[in-house]
Design a protein around this motif. Sequence first.
Motif, PDB file in Angstrom:
ATOM      1  N   LEU A 121       0.853  -1.199   0.000  1.00 51.31           N
ATOM      2  CA  LEU A 121       0.000   0.000   0.000  1.00 51.31           C
ATOM      3  C   LEU A 121       0.885   1.244   0.000  1.00 51.31           C
ATOM      4  O   LEU A 121       1.856   1.321   0.747  1.00 51.31           O
ATOM      5  N   PHE A 122       0.560   2.199  -0.847  1.00 53.77           N
ATOM      6  CA  PHE A 122       1.343   3.427  -0.950  1.00 53.77           C
ATOM      7  C   PHE A 122       0.644   4.539  -0.170  1.00 53.77           C
ATOM      8  O   PHE A 122      -0.517   4.862  -0.456  1.00 53.77           O
ATOM      9  N   ASN A 123       1.344   5.068   0.817  1.00 49.07           N
ATOM     10  CA  ASN A 123       0.849   6.244   1.521  1.00 49.07           C
ATOM     11  C   ASN A 123      -0.634   6.115   1.880  1.00 49.07           C
ATOM     12  O   ASN A 123      -1.440   7.012   1.601  1.00 49.07           O
ATOM     13  N   ARG A 124      -0.973   5.007   2.489  1.00 48.99           N
ATOM     14  CA  ARG A 124      -2.380   4.631   2.675  1.00 48.99           C
ATOM     15  C   ARG A 124      -3.170   5.624   3.550  1.00 48.99           C
ATOM     16  O   ARG A 124      -4.396   5.711   3.441  1.00 48.99           O
ATOM     17  N   GLU A 125      -2.458   6.354   4.442  1.00 44.76           N
ATOM     18  CA  GLU A 125      -3.178   7.305   5.318  1.00 44.76           C
ATOM     19  C   GLU A 125      -3.947   8.313   4.465  1.00 44.76           C
ATOM     20  O   GLU A 125      -5.007   8.792   4.861  1.00 44.76           O
ATOM     21  N   SER A 128      -6.465   6.959  -0.065  1.00 44.43           N
ATOM     22  CA  SER A 128      -7.582   6.048   0.191  1.00 44.43           C
ATOM     23  C   SER A 128      -8.855   6.751  -0.245  1.00 44.43           C
ATOM     24  O   SER A 128      -9.003   7.977  -0.065  1.00 44.43           O
ATOM     25  N   GLY A 129      -9.763   5.974  -0.845  1.00 44.40           N
ATOM     26  CA  GLY A 129     -11.025   6.562  -1.306  1.00 44.40           C
ATOM     27  C   GLY A 129     -11.779   7.217  -0.157  1.00 44.40           C
ATOM     28  O   GLY A 129     -12.351   8.298  -0.308  1.00 44.40           O
ATOM     29  N   THR A 130     -11.757   6.566   1.014  1.00 45.70           N
ATOM     30  CA  THR A 130     -12.461   7.100   2.183  1.00 45.70           C
ATOM     31  C   THR A 130     -11.926   8.489   2.537  1.00 45.70           C
ATOM     32  O   THR A 130     -12.695   9.414   2.819  1.00 45.70           O
ATOM     33  N   GLU A 131     -10.592   8.648   2.520  1.00 43.72           N
ATOM     34  CA  GLU A 131      -9.986   9.938   2.851  1.00 43.72           C
ATOM     35  C   GLU A 131     -10.303  10.987   1.776  1.00 43.72           C
ATOM     36  O   GLU A 131     -10.592  12.147   2.095  1.00 43.72           O
TER      37      GLU A 131
END
Length: 171
Positions: A121-125, A128-131
Motif C-alpha cells: 500500500l502506498f501512503n495509505r493514510e 484512500s477513497g475514504t480519505e
Amino acid sequence: MRGLLVGRMQPVHDGHLEVIKRILDDVNEVIIGIGSAQLSHTIKDPFTAGERVMMLTKALTENGIPASKYYIIPIQDVACNSIWVAHVKMLTPPFTTVYSGNSLVHRLFEEDGHPVKVPPLFNREVYSGTEVRRRMLESEDWQSLVPKSVVEVINEIEGISRLHDLSRKEV
Ligand code: ATP
Ligand code: MG
C-alpha cells in the motif's frame, strides 16, 4: 501474462495508479475491474461505473500507460460470494495472477486456483477513497490525492456538489 485488480475506485486516486504501475512491472497486461458497478449516488459510492471508467482511462493516459496495456471492466456485485469468481471470469479477459489485499477476494480466487499477490500500500493514510471523499465533503484539499485528469472529470460531472447534496439531511 495478464493480471487482475478489482476496486470500487470511488474515486480513482494516486494509490490506484501506483499499484497499477507496479502490476505492469510484473505482467504484460492488467485487467482493472470496477467493483460494485451498480452503485452510485451514495456517500460511500458517489460515482457511476461510467464516470469511474472515464476517470481511470484519462488517469492512465495522463500517466503514459498505453491502451494496449489494460482492460477496464465494470463488475456488478452478486449476492453469493461462492459464485463471485465465476461472475468476474464471465466478464473479463483470461488472467492468471490476482492482485488484492482484500482477504475475501484473496480466499475466493485462491480456492479457484489463481495465484494471489498482495501489493504494497502506498501512503495509505491519504491515498484512500475514504480519505478523498472525507476531504471532498469537508472542503479540504482532495485534489492533491488524485491525478489531474480525475480532478477534471469530477469538475465536469459536478461531483463535489453531488456529494454535498447526498450528505444533506431530509427537511
Ligand atoms: P475505499 O476507502 O472507498 O474502500 P480504497 O482506497 O480502498 O477506497 P478501493 O477501490 O477499495 O480503494 O481499492 C481497490 C484496491 O486498490 C485495494 O484493494 C488495493 O489493492 C488498491 N489500493 C487502494 N489504495 C491503495 C494504495 N494507497 N496503495 C496501493 N494500493 C491501493
Ligand atoms: Mg477499499
